[in-house]
Design a protein around this motif. Structure first.
Motif, PDB file in Angstrom:
ATOM      1  N   GLN A  11       0.836  -1.215   0.000  1.00  0.00           N
ATOM      2  CA  GLN A  11       0.000   0.000   0.000  1.00  0.00           C
ATOM      3  C   GLN A  11       0.866   1.259   0.000  1.00  0.00           C
ATOM      4  OE1 GLN A  11      -2.447  -1.666   3.372  1.00  0.00           O
ATOM      5  NE2 GLN A  11      -4.076  -0.470   2.406  1.00  0.00           N
ATOM      6  N   ALA A  12       1.949   1.211   0.769  1.00  0.00           N
ATOM      7  CA  ALA A  12       2.850   2.366   0.835  1.00  0.00           C
ATOM      8  C   ALA A  12       3.501   2.601  -0.522  1.00  0.00           C
ATOM      9  CB  ALA A  12       3.913   2.139   1.904  1.00  0.00           C
ATOM     10  N   ARG A  13       3.861   1.507  -1.213  1.00  0.00           N
ATOM     11  CA  ARG A  13       4.529   1.635  -2.514  1.00  0.00           C
ATOM     12  C   ARG A  13       3.618   2.340  -3.527  1.00  0.00           C
ATOM     13  NH1 ARG A  13       8.851  -1.794  -3.632  1.00  0.00           N
ATOM     14  NH2 ARG A  13       7.894  -3.461  -2.419  1.00  0.00           N
ATOM     15  N   GLN A  14       2.345   2.028  -3.458  1.00  0.00           N
ATOM     16  CA  GLN A  14       1.414   2.658  -4.397  1.00  0.00           C
ATOM     17  C   GLN A  14       1.331   4.171  -4.171  1.00  0.00           C
ATOM     18  OE1 GLN A  14      -2.369   0.573  -4.348  1.00  0.00           O
ATOM     19  NE2 GLN A  14      -1.295  -1.371  -4.654  1.00  0.00           N
ATOM     20  N   LYS A  15       1.426   4.583  -2.906  1.00  0.00           N
ATOM     21  CA  LYS A  15       1.312   6.008  -2.595  1.00  0.00           C
ATOM     22  C   LYS A  15       2.655   6.731  -2.742  1.00  0.00           C
ATOM     23  CE  LYS A  15      -0.562   9.694  -0.380  1.00  0.00           C
ATOM     24  NZ  LYS A  15      -1.743  10.433  -0.805  1.00  0.00           N
ATOM     25  N   LEU A  16       3.726   6.114  -2.209  1.00  0.00           N
ATOM     26  CA  LEU A  16       5.023   6.790  -2.131  1.00  0.00           C
ATOM     27  C   LEU A  16       5.884   6.586  -3.380  1.00  0.00           C
ATOM     28  CD1 LEU A  16       4.055   6.909   0.816  1.00  0.00           C
ATOM     29  CD2 LEU A  16       6.350   6.303   1.549  1.00  0.00           C
ATOM     30  N   GLY A  17       5.548   5.619  -4.214  1.00  0.00           N
ATOM     31  CA  GLY A  17       6.367   5.334  -5.383  1.00  0.00           C
ATOM     32  C   GLY A  17       7.610   4.549  -5.001  1.00  0.00           C
ATOM     33  N   VAL A  21       9.932   3.461  -0.919  1.00  0.00           N
ATOM     34  CA  VAL A  21       9.886   2.167  -0.229  1.00  0.00           C
ATOM     35  C   VAL A  21      11.102   1.336  -0.618  1.00  0.00           C
ATOM     36  CG1 VAL A  21       8.573   0.041   0.130  1.00  0.00           C
ATOM     37  CG2 VAL A  21       7.352   2.203  -0.255  1.00  0.00           C
ATOM     38  N   MET A  22      11.928   1.006   0.353  1.00  0.00           N
ATOM     39  CA  MET A  22      13.105   0.168   0.096  1.00  0.00           C
ATOM     40  C   MET A  22      12.961  -1.151   0.844  1.00  0.00           C
ATOM     41  SD  MET A  22      15.617   3.351   0.452  1.00  0.00           S
ATOM     42  CE  MET A  22      14.158   4.293   0.918  1.00  0.00           C
ATOM     43  N   THR A  23      13.155  -2.234   0.098  1.00  0.00           N
ATOM     44  CA  THR A  23      13.106  -3.550   0.755  1.00  0.00           C
ATOM     45  C   THR A  23      14.393  -4.345   0.499  1.00  0.00           C
ATOM     46  OG1 THR A  23      11.895  -4.339  -1.180  1.00  0.00           O
ATOM     47  CG2 THR A  23      10.583  -3.790   0.760  1.00  0.00           C
ATOM     48  N   ASP A  24      15.288  -3.771  -0.313  1.00  0.00           N
ATOM     49  CA  ASP A  24      16.577  -4.412  -0.590  1.00  0.00           C
ATOM     50  C   ASP A  24      17.435  -4.397   0.684  1.00  0.00           C
ATOM     51  OD1 ASP A  24      19.194  -4.961  -1.268  1.00  0.00           O
ATOM     52  OD2 ASP A  24      19.152  -3.817  -3.147  1.00  0.00           O
ATOM     53  N   ALA A  25      17.812  -5.574   1.139  1.00  0.00           N
ATOM     54  CA  ALA A  25      18.537  -5.697   2.409  1.00  0.00           C
ATOM     55  C   ALA A  25      19.832  -4.888   2.409  1.00  0.00           C
ATOM     56  CB  ALA A  25      18.822  -7.163   2.711  1.00  0.00           C
ATOM     57  N   ASN A  26      20.508  -4.838   1.258  1.00  0.00           N
ATOM     58  CA  ASN A  26      21.775  -4.095   1.192  1.00  0.00           C
ATOM     59  C   ASN A  26      21.559  -2.603   1.375  1.00  0.00           C
ATOM     60  OD1 ASN A  26      23.398  -6.331   0.738  1.00  0.00           O
ATOM     61  ND2 ASN A  26      22.920  -6.302  -1.461  1.00  0.00           N
ATOM     62  N   MET A  46      12.301  -0.109   4.600  1.00  0.00           N
ATOM     63  CA  MET A  46      12.492   1.267   5.038  1.00  0.00           C
ATOM     64  C   MET A  46      11.577   2.139   4.176  1.00  0.00           C
ATOM     65  SD  MET A  46      15.958   3.417   5.705  1.00  0.00           S
ATOM     66  CE  MET A  46      16.666   3.423   4.059  1.00  0.00           C
ATOM     67  N   LEU A  47      10.657   2.839   4.829  1.00  0.00           N
ATOM     68  CA  LEU A  47       9.753   3.739   4.120  1.00  0.00           C
ATOM     69  C   LEU A  47      10.347   5.141   4.181  1.00  0.00           C
ATOM     70  CD1 LEU A  47       6.374   2.432   5.630  1.00  0.00           C
ATOM     71  CD2 LEU A  47       7.655   1.592   3.648  1.00  0.00           C
ATOM     72  N   ALA A  48      10.252   5.851   3.058  1.00  0.00           N
ATOM     73  CA  ALA A  48      10.860   7.194   2.998  1.00  0.00           C
ATOM     74  C   ALA A  48       9.892   8.175   2.360  1.00  0.00           C
ATOM     75  CB  ALA A  48      12.177   7.140   2.226  1.00  0.00           C
ATOM     76  N   PRO A  49       8.922   8.662   3.128  1.00  0.00           N
ATOM     77  CA  PRO A  49       7.955   9.605   2.578  1.00  0.00           C
ATOM     78  C   PRO A  49       8.631  10.926   2.228  1.00  0.00           C
ATOM     79  CG  PRO A  49       7.691   9.398   4.958  1.00  0.00           C
ATOM     80  CD  PRO A  49       8.704   8.370   4.545  1.00  0.00           C
ATOM     81  N   ALA A  50       8.053  11.640   1.265  1.00  0.00           N
ATOM     82  CA  ALA A  50       8.661  12.898   0.807  1.00  0.00           C
ATOM     83  C   ALA A  50       7.846  14.118   1.196  1.00  0.00           C
ATOM     84  CB  ALA A  50       8.854  12.849  -0.708  1.00  0.00           C
ATOM     85  N   SER A  51       6.741  13.921   1.885  1.00  0.00           N
ATOM     86  CA  SER A  51       5.900  15.055   2.277  1.00  0.00           C
ATOM     87  C   SER A  51       5.158  14.714   3.566  1.00  0.00           C
ATOM     88  CB  SER A  51       4.871  15.362   1.177  1.00  0.00           C
ATOM     89  OG  SER A  51       3.922  14.307   1.109  1.00  0.00           O
TER      90      SER A  51
END
Lengths: 472, 472
Positions: A11-17, A21-26, A46-51
């Motif tokens: 759901q976060a990916r759809q909103k934040l692009g 949203v980072m799921t790559d362990a590295n 790791m979620l990284a909202p921009a606003s």
């Protein structure tokens, strides 16, 4: 990753692009360990909202799904307050993409900075409009405004300008129910009930996520003067501070340096040299600044130190003859921790007592600890004018590599007991986070613990904001 | 009086003695009506503990019996926050017997005053040690430190020194569960979790009873200069403030006075005379102070005003030639409310918007209100430098005696709507109390109301602390 987490992340990916949203362990890995390397966690994303709107959306999802969030800025905290739990139950909420300075005005003496703005970037922006944001610390190239506010950070200019609490004119935050607290109006006076701003400052992200902060600016520094003085005792150092404060409003930095710490710096840090001839038990670094270009700040400080020398408060002093010389003096102060680490194992304690009590405390606490743990060397250095020193205990030269494991906890308990008996704080500026939570729980009055838990439960009933931090 | 109340009062009498419990209606009467005469309550008893331990005992009894308490200091509040409810369900808790200054130190720049210490007494005590407590207001001869702290009071020196929030170094309070919060250590840095001190400041006694406060002192004033300037618009007044602030750090008071208000003062207040020749639409009272006896503060202010005149910011100005002259200028400012009351019916609003927005707000809001309610005269005066003015609306000369009843609520709603639209506060310095609670409930964002209620419920689950105040 649980099914619920996966659903939230989608759901976060759809909103934040994809950038949000980072799921790559590295990619996540560097943010799972605290700056001091003491705490390690895991997080499936790791979620990284921009606003602010995106932060509110993410917090709303977290509330809906009951998935905890761990807000993180520059990850430079000293108490592991931004490191996720080890069980992977929480998601990291990186605020670093919210890095706009929304406004800055010399006339209003205000800047509005988003949570992810790096302190150094704010310094630069203030400088460009002829102003200054008067708080700084070692991690200024990485630490963020949101983290500084959430930990009520201090630094080396607290003496004159206070901690973050005194520099915040208002803030915007997303509360645990996903609603937005709008406090950026920059009102100088507003008495409409409990101050949520003040409650969120120093709350370490446990009551909501700070998204932007209105910050007070002060006029730019027109000139500074830096001096180094030798004194016989910590009490003499405090006497010097009182002497100076009674005669000028320009003292901005006042750092205590034990002779022993100076010796370690000279031994281990290349390019350093002793500021004064001879050996002295205690030293003070003094910085005076002025925003008034007509004041001869160097001459003023020199005259005051000469007078203090005459009065027998200090035994020797030197005024930095150039900016390079001033930087060299500050380098000595800033290298103490590094020199100690090079020398051997060190236990650090960030403590405060009332300013008046600090000289006695430093001497007596060091003697008590050294007597109880033969071989160790204890001393205090730092912000004497704030009643805040870094009380460090070094392993003796014959201590084994297991010293920290073997004696560390017992020494820390003794230091914390001594501080508490003296009416002081076991966390002057670094916060509680994870690393000090047990000691805080052990030493805090039950009424205070009850109140903190009640506030946490009231504002974050689902426990989704930075679980396992601060609240005992 | 209910049986439960009678039982509590008897238990309190045994602990507090006869001086600590008053049940004589004549003795209680003066404390049942608020200072402005707007709210009247009843209470079967007034309890007057003389120590923190006695306050804790009383709060413990209140919790045990479920009987609410209404803390009261000097009873000078502007929002009826210390007036008991009309149904007699609560007891008055007078803090006036706790009137010791526990300590005062010029070296530490700190005083610890009990809640019942009268502001003027603290001023005197600070003066005796060569220092100053830099907050003052009209009721200084009656208002108490506990009330000032609980309402985050402001006054005429906020521009330089801030409101009470900025002047409190720590506090002691009895929480609603009867436990004592000890925050008087005077630590300059303490990051052990949520700041209960900051939560209690401005909480109007709804989260606990403040029993003592550690207060910051500043060096005594060595000299002051007072001037009166005429300007064409409120924007010019703000321009003058910016002009002065960019050139000196000594501006401590900056009060806006409309020409119309000055005219009313000259008309109704004996012994007043116009500071300047001719008639001007707007005026400013400026006060500059210094703690440095070597600074010629009068000459500095005169030079700056001459320069502002040359730049066309002001149209005329006069520097007070003596302390008597200075007092006369302040008397004009301080007499505005009285002159307005003599002239006729007046509706007062204590509001704030961002400092930059205030000049425009004053002009536009006055025009809007005057257009909507033909005949009324609206204007703003006061602390322009804090973005806080007293926006007063006077009845027209043909208004009947029922004007207040007929139009008052609608005018206040309009003013509050305008302030809210401008991002401002409907209570800049007077608090919410009882009088502004409905408007606060109407205009506060739901998320904020929810948070305030949650905090209140968390810390005072029994609802025994100052019921019916502040929290919507």
């Amino acid at each position: 990753m649980t099914d619920v987490q996966a659903q939230l992340i989608e759901q976060a990916r759809q909103k934040l692009g994809p950038k949000g949203v980072m799921t790559d362990a590295n990619e996540i890995e560097p943010w799972l360990t605290d700056w001091r390397g003491r705490a390690h966690g895991t997080a499936p994303a790791m979620l990284a909202p921009a606003s602010t709107e995106e932060v509110a959306f993410v917090v709303g999802l977290a509330a809906e799904h009951g998935v905890p969030l761990v807000p993180q800025g520059g990850n430079t905290g000293m108490s592991a307050g931004a490191t996720p739990p080890a069980d992977g139950s929480a998601l990291l909420l990186s605020m670093r993409r919210m890095n706009r300075i929304r406004s800055i005005s010399a006339g209003d003496r205000l800047a509005v900075a988003e949570a992810g703005v790096v302190l150094a970037a704010l310094h630069d922006a203030a400088h460009e409009v002829g102003m200054r944001f008067p708080l700084t610390l070692g991690s200024r190239g990485s630490c963020t405004i949101g983290g500084l506010t959430s930990t009520n950070a201090g630094g080396t200019q607290v003496l004159k300008f206070g901690t973050m609490r005194a520099l915040v004119a208002g803030l915007e935050a997303v509360l645990p129910d996903g609603s937005v607290h709008h406090g950026l109006s920059g009102l100088k006076k507003d008495n409409r009930g409990y101050s949520l701003d003040q409650l969120l400052i120093g709350a370490e992200g446990t009551l909501g996520v700070i998204t932007a902060v209105a910050l007070k600016l002060v006029p730019a520094v027109a000139a500074r003067a830096v001096a180094w003085a030798a004194v016989e005792t910590p009490q003499r150092a405090l006497d010097l501070l009182r002497f100076l404060e009674a005669r000028t409003g320009s003292i901005e930095g006042f750092e205590l340096v034990p002779g022993d710490s100076l010796a370690l710096v000279l031994k281990h840090i290349p390019g350093t040299r002793s500021p004064l001839a001879g050996s002295h038990p205690w030293h003070v670094l003094v910085e005076a600044t002025t925003s008034d270009g007509t004041i001869e700040i160097g001459a003023e400080l020199e005259r005051l130190l000469a007078s203090a020398l005459e009065d027998g408060i200090i035994v020797d002093a030197v005024l930095a003859a150039s900016e390079t010389h001033a930087e060299a003096l500050w380098k000595i102060r800033d290298s103490i921790s590094e020199a100690e680490r090079t020398e051997g194992q060190t236990l650090a304690h960030d403590i405060s007592v009332a300013v008046t009590d600090m000289p006695r405390f430093i001497v007596e606490a060091a003697a008590t600890v050294e007597a109880a743990f033969p071989g160790v060397v204890a001393s205090g250095f730092g912000h004497l004018g704030d009643g805040n020193i870094h009380f460090h205990v070094r392993a003796g030269s014959h201590a084994g590599l297991d010293w920290y494991e073997r004696e560390g906890a017992a020494i820390t308990r003794m230091v914390d007991d001594l501080v508490t008996e003296a009416g002081g704080s076991i966390s002057a500026e670094h916060g509680i986070g994870q690393l000090k939570r047990d000691e805080f729980a052990r030493l805090a009055p039950p009424g205070r613990v009850h109140a903190l838990r009640a506030i946490k439960q009231a504002l974050d009933p689902l426990g989704i904001m930075n679980p396992g931090k601060l609240v005992p």
